[in-house]
Structures are given as structure tokens and as C-alpha cells.
Design a protein around this motif. Structure first.
Motif, PDB file in Angstrom:
ATOM      1  N   ASP A  56     -12.303  -2.751  -6.368  1.00  0.00           N
ATOM      2  CA  ASP A  56     -11.567  -3.104  -7.590  1.00  0.00           C
ATOM      3  C   ASP A  56     -10.114  -3.479  -7.344  1.00  0.00           C
ATOM      4  O   ASP A  56      -9.388  -3.782  -8.286  1.00  0.00           O
ATOM      5  CB  ASP A  56     -11.621  -1.937  -8.592  1.00  0.00           C
ATOM      6  N   ARG A  57      -9.666  -3.392  -6.087  1.00  0.00           N
ATOM      7  CA  ARG A  57      -8.282  -3.712  -5.696  1.00  0.00           C
ATOM      8  C   ARG A  57      -7.264  -2.764  -6.309  1.00  0.00           C
ATOM      9  O   ARG A  57      -6.093  -3.081  -6.462  1.00  0.00           O
ATOM     10  CB  ARG A  57      -7.906  -5.172  -6.024  1.00  0.00           C
ATOM     11  N   GLY A  58      -7.727  -1.578  -6.686  1.00  0.00           N
ATOM     12  CA  GLY A  58      -6.815  -0.563  -7.203  1.00  0.00           C
ATOM     13  C   GLY A  58      -7.555   0.749  -7.430  1.00  0.00           C
ATOM     14  O   GLY A  58      -8.771   0.741  -7.653  1.00  0.00           O
ATOM     15  N   THR A  59      -6.837   1.871  -7.351  1.00  0.00           N
ATOM     16  CA  THR A  59      -7.458   3.176  -7.613  1.00  0.00           C
ATOM     17  C   THR A  59      -6.387   4.176  -8.011  1.00  0.00           C
ATOM     18  O   THR A  59      -5.196   3.985  -7.706  1.00  0.00           O
ATOM     19  CB  THR A  59      -8.241   3.685  -6.372  1.00  0.00           C
ATOM     20  N   ASP A  60      -6.787   5.234  -8.713  1.00  0.00           N
ATOM     21  CA  ASP A  60      -5.884   6.312  -9.127  1.00  0.00           C
ATOM     22  C   ASP A  60      -6.520   7.645  -8.773  1.00  0.00           C
ATOM     23  O   ASP A  60      -7.740   7.808  -8.906  1.00  0.00           O
ATOM     24  CB  ASP A  60      -5.648   6.273 -10.648  1.00  0.00           C
ATOM     25  N   PHE A  61      -5.714   8.592  -8.367  1.00  0.00           N
ATOM     26  CA  PHE A  61      -6.217   9.931  -8.080  1.00  0.00           C
ATOM     27  C   PHE A  61      -5.049  10.910  -8.072  1.00  0.00           C
ATOM     28  O   PHE A  61      -3.881  10.513  -8.174  1.00  0.00           O
ATOM     29  CB  PHE A  61      -6.952   9.967  -6.728  1.00  0.00           C
ATOM     30  N   GLY A  62      -5.362  12.189  -7.975  1.00  0.00           N
ATOM     31  CA  GLY A  62      -4.328  13.215  -7.887  1.00  0.00           C
ATOM     32  C   GLY A  62      -4.614  14.127  -6.725  1.00  0.00           C
ATOM     33  O   GLY A  62      -5.765  14.266  -6.306  1.00  0.00           O
ATOM     34  N   PHE A  63      -3.573  14.745  -6.174  1.00  0.00           N
ATOM     35  CA  PHE A  63      -3.787  15.733  -5.127  1.00  0.00           C
ATOM     36  C   PHE A  63      -2.684  16.779  -5.169  1.00  0.00           C
ATOM     37  O   PHE A  63      -1.566  16.513  -5.632  1.00  0.00           O
ATOM     38  CB  PHE A  63      -3.868  15.075  -3.738  1.00  0.00           C
ATOM     39  N   ALA A  64      -3.011  17.991  -4.715  1.00  0.00           N
ATOM     40  CA  ALA A  64      -2.037  19.079  -4.668  1.00  0.00           C
ATOM     41  C   ALA A  64      -1.287  19.019  -3.353  1.00  0.00           C
ATOM     42  O   ALA A  64      -1.877  18.745  -2.303  1.00  0.00           O
ATOM     43  CB  ALA A  64      -2.756  20.418  -4.811  1.00  0.00           C
ATOM     44  N   TYR A  65       0.023  19.282  -3.396  1.00  0.00           N
ATOM     45  CA  TYR A  65       0.823  19.318  -2.173  1.00  0.00           C
ATOM     46  C   TYR A  65       1.445  20.703  -2.022  1.00  0.00           C
ATOM     47  O   TYR A  65       2.355  21.059  -2.769  1.00  0.00           O
ATOM     48  CB  TYR A  65       1.915  18.245  -2.201  1.00  0.00           C
ATOM     49  N   LYS A  66       0.892  21.486  -1.099  1.00  0.00           N
ATOM     50  CA  LYS A  66       1.339  22.863  -0.852  1.00  0.00           C
ATOM     51  C   LYS A  66       1.416  23.591  -2.196  1.00  0.00           C
ATOM     52  O   LYS A  66       0.535  23.457  -3.033  1.00  0.00           O
ATOM     53  CB  LYS A  66       2.673  22.866  -0.092  1.00  0.00           C
ATOM     54  N   ASP A  67       2.493  24.370  -2.409  1.00  0.00           N
ATOM     55  CA  ASP A  67       2.650  25.062  -3.696  1.00  0.00           C
ATOM     56  C   ASP A  67       3.669  24.349  -4.579  1.00  0.00           C
ATOM     57  O   ASP A  67       4.028  24.841  -5.648  1.00  0.00           O
ATOM     58  CB  ASP A  67       3.103  26.520  -3.477  1.00  0.00           C
ATOM     59  N   ALA A  68       4.147  23.220  -4.096  1.00  0.00           N
ATOM     60  CA  ALA A  68       5.255  22.547  -4.782  1.00  0.00           C
ATOM     61  C   ALA A  68       4.819  21.809  -6.036  1.00  0.00           C
ATOM     62  O   ALA A  68       5.618  21.560  -6.929  1.00  0.00           O
ATOM     63  CB  ALA A  68       5.925  21.578  -3.825  1.00  0.00           C
TER      64      ALA A  68
ATOM     65  N   LEU B 255      -0.137   5.117   5.321  1.00  0.00           N
ATOM     66  CA  LEU B 255       0.237   6.133   4.327  1.00  0.00           C
ATOM     67  C   LEU B 255      -0.865   6.302   3.291  1.00  0.00           C
ATOM     68  O   LEU B 255      -1.179   7.412   2.867  1.00  0.00           O
ATOM     69  CB  LEU B 255       1.557   5.747   3.653  1.00  0.00           C
ATOM     70  N   MET B 256      -1.459   5.180   2.882  1.00  0.00           N
ATOM     71  CA  MET B 256      -2.578   5.236   1.933  1.00  0.00           C
ATOM     72  C   MET B 256      -3.741   6.025   2.531  1.00  0.00           C
ATOM     73  O   MET B 256      -4.311   6.908   1.888  1.00  0.00           O
ATOM     74  CB  MET B 256      -3.009   3.813   1.573  1.00  0.00           C
ATOM     75  N   LYS B 257      -4.106   5.719   3.793  1.00  0.00           N
ATOM     76  CA  LYS B 257      -5.237   6.385   4.452  1.00  0.00           C
ATOM     77  C   LYS B 257      -5.020   7.898   4.567  1.00  0.00           C
ATOM     78  O   LYS B 257      -5.967   8.689   4.495  1.00  0.00           O
ATOM     79  CB  LYS B 257      -5.452   5.807   5.857  1.00  0.00           C
ATOM     80  N   ALA B 258      -3.749   8.293   4.722  1.00  0.00           N
ATOM     81  CA  ALA B 258      -3.428   9.712   4.935  1.00  0.00           C
ATOM     82  C   ALA B 258      -3.696  10.575   3.704  1.00  0.00           C
ATOM     83  O   ALA B 258      -3.937  11.771   3.829  1.00  0.00           O
ATOM     84  CB  ALA B 258      -1.967   9.855   5.367  1.00  0.00           C
ATOM     85  N   ILE B 259      -3.656   9.975   2.496  1.00  0.00           N
ATOM     86  CA  ILE B 259      -3.764  10.808   1.284  1.00  0.00           C
ATOM     87  C   ILE B 259      -4.912  10.404   0.351  1.00  0.00           C
ATOM     88  O   ILE B 259      -5.245  11.148  -0.563  1.00  0.00           O
ATOM     89  CB  ILE B 259      -2.445  10.784   0.462  1.00  0.00           C
ATOM     90  N   THR B 260      -5.537   9.246   0.575  1.00  0.00           N
ATOM     91  CA  THR B 260      -6.517   8.731  -0.387  1.00  0.00           C
ATOM     92  C   THR B 260      -7.927   9.210  -0.053  1.00  0.00           C
ATOM     93  O   THR B 260      -8.414   8.981   1.052  1.00  0.00           O
ATOM     94  CB  THR B 260      -6.491   7.186  -0.418  1.00  0.00           C
ATOM     95  N   PRO B 261      -8.618   9.873  -1.013  1.00  0.00           N
ATOM     96  CA  PRO B 261      -9.994  10.313  -0.771  1.00  0.00           C
ATOM     97  C   PRO B 261     -10.915   9.120  -0.482  1.00  0.00           C
ATOM     98  O   PRO B 261     -10.648   7.990  -0.912  1.00  0.00           O
ATOM     99  CB  PRO B 261     -10.396  10.992  -2.091  1.00  0.00           C
ATOM    100  N   GLU B 262     -12.002   9.399   0.212  1.00  0.00           N
ATOM    101  CA  GLU B 262     -12.949   8.359   0.627  1.00  0.00           C
ATOM    102  C   GLU B 262     -13.455   7.544  -0.552  1.00  0.00           C
ATOM    103  O   GLU B 262     -13.499   6.309  -0.509  1.00  0.00           O
ATOM    104  CB  GLU B 262     -14.131   9.004   1.371  1.00  0.00           C
TER     105      GLU B 262
END
Length: 377
Positions: free
Chosen positions: A69-81, A53-60
Motif C-alpha cells: 500500500d506504500r504506507g503503514t501505521d503502527f505503535g510500539f512501546a519504548y522501555k518505560d518512557a 531505521l524503518m527495518k529496525a522498528i517496523t513489524p513484519e
């Protein structure tokens, strides 16, 4: 397979109106609905599930940060929702994910119940305005509402510094440039320093997380910019203390002077479960920095700030406990939640008991203050 699975989980989160989705090994995928954790009726997740699940949404670049660092934060858009803000971390050697849903819809002041007088803060030419509260209390939504108001009504240049970008603001009457820490700029403090050369009128700082960022934000406010920022404090008095305590003791007197001259207001908020179990309602403590409150900050008399807020109703000010009491009387929240979220539980319970026995009437409701009068104040 993981992509299909994450899509299904994200759809479920959106359809059910959840605020968060948690993915942890040894537990089914779990939603936060109306402030409560609710597991989905599926199997417990295995280590390979959360990894996929992590691999499916996490940028490279974030996967690399996760390894280092054993942790990361990011954002992504999901369709128009909407967008999701994601925190990926290790626990007990396994990958976990916490996803916060950021709706794509921008709200109005009325829709989220912001104090009417807070609108006037958007018209101020300079100073620093802080929105505070615990994690998940809606600070980002409040700031997005204020930035959207400026965007629709003023011809200003707005720069936001966020980690990650949550609400997207298209250019409207204003110009809005959004910079993401780790993508567009290395740090909050560095972004603040650079932004002063970009001819901004308004600067939003996603989080005043360290001394260097607080210093840069105060400097920006001093040099004629309107600055918005957030802190994890639960009262106006506590916000002042938190900022001052970030600095070495020998600098604190100077910071109090600087803060008294630049701070224009503090809005502390909490999200309280509604009695009807249909979502949550926001409760606010709101302080406008008048000359009297500026003096209290300068003279290190923060303990007197609550009484100044209580007597500042003509400027739209209110204490959190007064708002909680009002929400209880209006039938929006329970007595238990009013007590649990209050600054002074025993006092609010006494007040509620007296009200229920008919010994006191509801007197906290005030006419909305005229924003022009408040701005003049």
C-alpha cells in the motif's frame, strides 16, 4: 547499527520533551519541540538510512503493508518512557518516518486543563461525546484522561478501538479491553459492531473516519452505551456539519434527528505555544447538548450554535475565542497566537486591543460549574 541509531534518536526525542520525530531523506533527523520543527545537528539522512531505521522498528506485517500500500501505521512501546505511534510512507521514491511520542503517564483533568464540567460526561449512562481538533492537538491525551477517570472511579466495562493502541490502560476499578485495528480486528466499523455483543458500558472509537463507522457509533449510543470518538474539526458547529455531510442528502434529515438525540457534548481543542516557550497550553471550545442545542441540530440551524454556547456558561460551555482571550489576558499566550488560532481573528484582535488600552476588563473567567448541576442540565 540501525537499532543503536534508532535508540539514540528515540532517547533524544524523550529527553528533549519533543512531541514528534521526523526521519526524511535529504534532511537531518528533526524534532517537533513546542510545536516547532528543530533539526538535530547531524548529517542529512540518505535513502539507506531511513530504510535501515524503518527495518529496525517496523513489524513484519507492517513491512508487508508498506510494500503493498506504500504506507503503514503502527505503535510500539519504548522501555518505560512511553509509546511511539509511527507512520511510515514513501515520498519521492524514498522511505520516510513520522514518530509521535505518547507519554506513558496518564494525566488528570486538572493537569491538561480540561473544563471541569467535562468530568460529568464520564458519568453519563449513554450518548456520544466527541473530542475534535487538528492533528497533534492532544485529542488522544484528552480521551485517555477521560477513560482513565472512568477506569479509576466506575465499575464499567470499557472497550477501546484504536489504530494503533497508544495509551495502555491496565484494569483498575473498571475493566478495559483495548482492540487494535489490523491486529485484533479488521476495521473500526467491524470492531464497533462486534463490541455490542461484548457487554460494554463504554466504547472509545479512535477515529470516526468514514460513514460506516459514524453510523455504527451512533447506533451504539442509541442502544444505551456511552461512546467517545474523535474527528478532525475545529468547532462544535463544524463537527455537526461534518457528521451530517458524510451521509447522502436523502438521509441527512434523519441523521440530524438521530444526532440530536444521541450527541451529549463536543470538546474542540488546539495546542497553543506558550509565551514562556515552555511547552504548549490547550485551548478549548466546549459544547454541552442541552434541549435548546438539540433543537438547533434537529432543525438544521447550526449557525445559531455559537450563540447558544456563549449563553450556556452555567453548563460550563465556552467558545474557543473566549478561551483564547482568557489565555492571552492570563499571560499564557501571545496576541499573535490568539489571533492565528481563533475562529474570528478580527474580533479577537479588537477585544485584545480594547483590553490593552484599558477599555474593557477581563470578564470571561467564570467559577467552575458544579458537575452534578451540569449533569442534571
Amino acid at each position: 547499527m540501525a537499532t543503536l541509531q534508532i535508540d539514540r534518536l528515540l532517547e533524544t526525542c524523550i529527553k528533549r520533551g519533543a512531541s514528534d520525530l521526523h526521519l526524511h531523506v535529504g534532511r537531518p533527523p528533526t524534532l517537533r519541540l513546542n510545536g516547532r520543527l528543530r533539526p538535530l545537528e547531524t548529517k542529512d539522512l540518505e535513502p539507506e538510512d531511513t530504510y535501515s531505521l524503518m527495518k529496525a522498528i517496523t513489524p513484519e506485517r507492517c513491512q508487508q503493508e508498506l510494500q503493498e500500500d506504500r504506507g503503514t501505521d503502527f505503535g510500539f512501546a519504548y522501555k518505560d518512557a512511553g509509546r511511539f505511534r509511527v507512520s511510515v510512507f514513501y515520498q519521492k521514491g524514498n522511505i520516510s518516518l513520522a514518530l509521535r511520542l505518547i507519554p506513558s503517564k496518564l494525566f488528570s483533568f486538572e493537569e491538561i486543563g480540561l473544563p471541569e464540567s467535562s468530568r460529568a460526561m464520564c458519568h453519563r449512562p449513554r450518548g456520544i461525546f466527541l473530542v475534535t481538533g487538528p492533528t497533534g492537538s492532544g485529542k488522544t491525551t484528552t480521551l485517555a484522561t477521560m477513560i482513565n477517570y472512568i477506569n479509576e472511579n466506575m465499575d464499567d466495562h470499557v472497550i477501546t478501538i484504536e489504530d494503533p493502541i497508544e495509551y495502555y490502560h491496565p484494569h483498575k476499578k473498571a475493566m478495559v479491553n483495548q482492540r487494535e485495528v489490523g491486529v485484533d480486528v479488521p476495521s473500526f466499523a467491524e470492531a464497533l459492531r462486534r463490541s455490542l455483543r461484548m457487554d460494554p458500558d463504554v466504547i472509545l472509537v479512535g477515529e470516526l473516519r468514514d460513514l460506516e463507522t459514524i453510523e455504527a457509533a451512533l447506533r451504539a449510543a442509541e442502544t444505551g452505551h456511552l461512546v467517545f470518538g474523535t474527528l478532525h474539526t475545529t468547532s462544535a458547529q463544524g463537527t455537526i456539519t461534518r457528521i451530517v455531510d458524510q451521509f447522502p442528502v436523502d438521509q441527512q434529515e434523519q441523521i440530524r434527528i438521530q444526532l440530536s438525540a444521541t450527541l451529549i457534548g463536543v470538546l474542540c481543542q488546539s495546542l497553543i505555544p506558550r509565551v514562556d516557550v515552555k511547552g504548549r497550553v490547550a485551548a478549548f471550545e466546549y459544547m454541552v447538548v442541552t434541549s435548546a442545542i438539540a433543537n438547533l441540530i434537529r432543525e438544521n440551524k447550526g449557525y445559531r450554535i455559537p450563540s447558544s454556547i456563549q449563553t450556556g456558561k452555567k453548563f460550563g460551555m465556552q467558545l474557543l475565542d473566549d478561551h483564547l482571550y482568557r489565555l492571552f489576558v492570563e499571560g499564557k499566550i501571545s496576541a499573535e497566537n490568539a489571533r492565528d488560532y481563533s475562529q474570528s481573528p478580527s474580533s479577537i484582535i479588537e477585544k485584545i486591543d480594547a483590553f490593552q488600552k484599558g477599555q474593557i476588563e477581563m470578564t470571561a473567567l467564570e467559577e467552575p460549574v458544579n458537575p452534578d448541576e451540569q449533569a442534571a442540565g
